[in-house]
Design a protein around this motif. Sequence first.
Motif: not given
Length: 170
Positions: A43-53, A103-111
């Motif tokens: 819903x709301x990933x803050x600026x700078x948030x990063x997943x691991x590689x 700004x935060x990002x909002x993203x859907x993830x389909x697996x």
Amino acid sequence: MTPQATSSGNHAQAGTVHFLGIPTIVQATGATTGGAFGLVDHLAMPPGFASPYHTHQAEDEAFYVIDGEVAFVLGDTWSVAGPGTYVFGPRHVPHGFKVLGDAPAHMLLLCTPGGFEQFIVELSTSAPAPPDMAQLMAVAARFRIDIHGPLPEEPAAIAARASQATLAGA
């Protein structure tokens, strides 16, 4: 025998949880889609948030950016995605993402196939909390996800976008 398709709506019984500190809703699971896919709403990933590689061995991922700006790395190729952008992350290809802008990002993830959403459920908390890296690594191994560490260094143009957002927020 062909499995019967059934109509179903949102089965997110648990509501919003926090995965890696991010408010998240599991919208569909392998159990509710006959194993076909899992759908997760960050819903709301803050600026700078990063997943691991990381690399998935068992499923493909598809990302759909609803709001904000997200940089994706697939293998060694970086791209920037804004609202309405779809990015495909095939299994066996190392990848990750980082939220850009101010700004935060909002993203859907389909697996696909379904199942990865259970990784998210297992690591979720009821309130924001920093991730327990030992637990993350252990659960990832069970779900056949290889965690390689932090994201590779992004190209200068992407790093500049992230730096501008940091300076704007200072």
